[in-house]
Design an enzyme around this catalytic site. Sequence first.
Site, PDB file in Angstrom:
ATOM      1  N   GLU A  92      -5.645  -8.441   1.129  1.00  0.00           N
ATOM      2  CA  GLU A  92      -6.178  -7.979   2.577  1.00  0.00           C
ATOM      3  C   GLU A  92      -8.001  -7.978   2.298  1.00  0.00           C
ATOM      4  OE1 GLU A  92      -4.465  -4.831   4.991  1.00  0.00           O
ATOM      5  OE2 GLU A  92      -2.571  -5.500   4.260  1.00  0.00           O
ATOM      6  N   GLU A 150       0.998  -1.260  -0.009  1.00  0.00           N
ATOM      7  CA  GLU A 150       0.138   0.037   0.049  1.00  0.00           C
ATOM      8  C   GLU A 150       0.759   1.311  -0.122  1.00  0.00           C
ATOM      9  OE1 GLU A 150      -2.817  -0.129   3.101  1.00  0.00           O
ATOM     10  OE2 GLU A 150      -4.085  -1.538   2.086  1.00  0.00           O
TER      11      GLU A 150
END
Length: 467
Positions: free
Chosen positions: A372, A165
């Site tokens: 995720e 990320e």
Amino acid sequence: MSQFPKDFLWGAATASYQVEGGHDAEGKGLSNWDVFSHLPGTTYQGTNGDVAVDHYHRFKEDVALMAELGMQTYRFSISWPRLLPQGTGKVNEAGVKFYSDLIDELLKHNIRPMITLYHWDLPQALQDKFGGWASREIVDAFDGYARLCYERFGDRVDLWSTFNETIVFIGMGYFTGQHPPKLNDPKVGIQACHHVFLANARAVKSFREMKINGQIGFVNVLQPNDPISDSPEDRRACEFAEGIFTHWLYDPVLKGEYPAELLAMAQQAFGVPEFHPGDEQLLKENIVDFIGLNYYKREMIAHNDDINGFEMNNSGQKGSGRGLGFKGLFKTVRNPNGVYTDWDWEVYPQGLTDAIGRITHRYGNIPIYITENGLGAKDPIVNGEVLDQPRIDYLRDHIKATADAIAQGADVRGYYPWSFIDLLSWLNGYQKQYGFVYVDHENNLARKKKLSFDWYRKVIESNGETL
Ligand code: BG6
């Protein structure tokens, strides 16, 4: 018949700073988060990962629970300063041993490791020495760290990702200031982001040069952005949001180049990213093998001529955040028909199918892992049992949404809910729970299986048929 391929991987994920603790154990160097979380006012009620859930000392107990859950794979990250306390140079062999033992323990239970090299815990020494990601020197340092990991663990690990990320650690570190190094400086941020792409490309190159037997990918937030209305202003604002949140972060690792229109805008406005000779070629020649997608929520986007900055809900009090805005470009707004969590994240499973469709449309049918996905909530405890039914509902709907994407032709190969165990949320402390396993902070960090544990065990056992 299961809607999932028979070799589909079911797992769960964590990250080093959020679970390990042992922040200064056995020669580990300090990370940027070890320092940042101790500065007043940076995290929820001053929470930090000094001890976290003590996975560093309890990993065998945790792996036994993973095995009981039936996990086929486990995504975790390596703490760079645990291996290299100064970021480069002398290796901390105790740190190497910890990960080596963890990997062996996983393999003993037939759990396939997926390693993330960078889940935000930078050696503080490199921040102090040359400003961390803001400096081009980080590229060599990261490559050295990646090579060390391949050397020590590449004989047993065949699923790797370089970064987790970029939007979060660069966006919140350099643009909006909630993460270290706490800057509000787009010029530095855009260049730092360029160094991440270069570091990724170098680490992918090394992976191939060293002939590591496996695949290497990059993990991004998957965030579908939809316009709040059909007005040309909102649609244009949404194109910007999609460009910045998605194309800027995916194109360099999946196409080896920046989106041209946005690149020209950034260079005109800020004079960055600055390319050195060889940068373009490095990016072009080192496309990743797969993309990891972290999906939590969608954002509704509107035209914006008032809000600048980001006010987050870090308390779990619904409605306490104000969203994100870049004045003149776009802002995030609430969907009047949306279902929201207590942290004001829209629950929208269809967005997962839609966003995977957008990715395959732009980048072709690349291998995908959902790295995720999960619900952050304050789980109710009734008669000593952790009854996290809302988590079960959330995961069920998102697993169905993943199956829909597969039915539409996407090459999704695995699913890692966030998170295996309750852990430290960077800015929300221990109250925002995501795990299948509860950790009792009042009772010596004792582990306890939640309602969702048994549910997910059956999901895995039936390859996603029993939901
Ligand atoms: C992702 C991160 O952004 O979301 C995780 O990769 C993080 O590290 C997760 O914990 C959930 O975010 P939060 O803020 O709810 O803890």
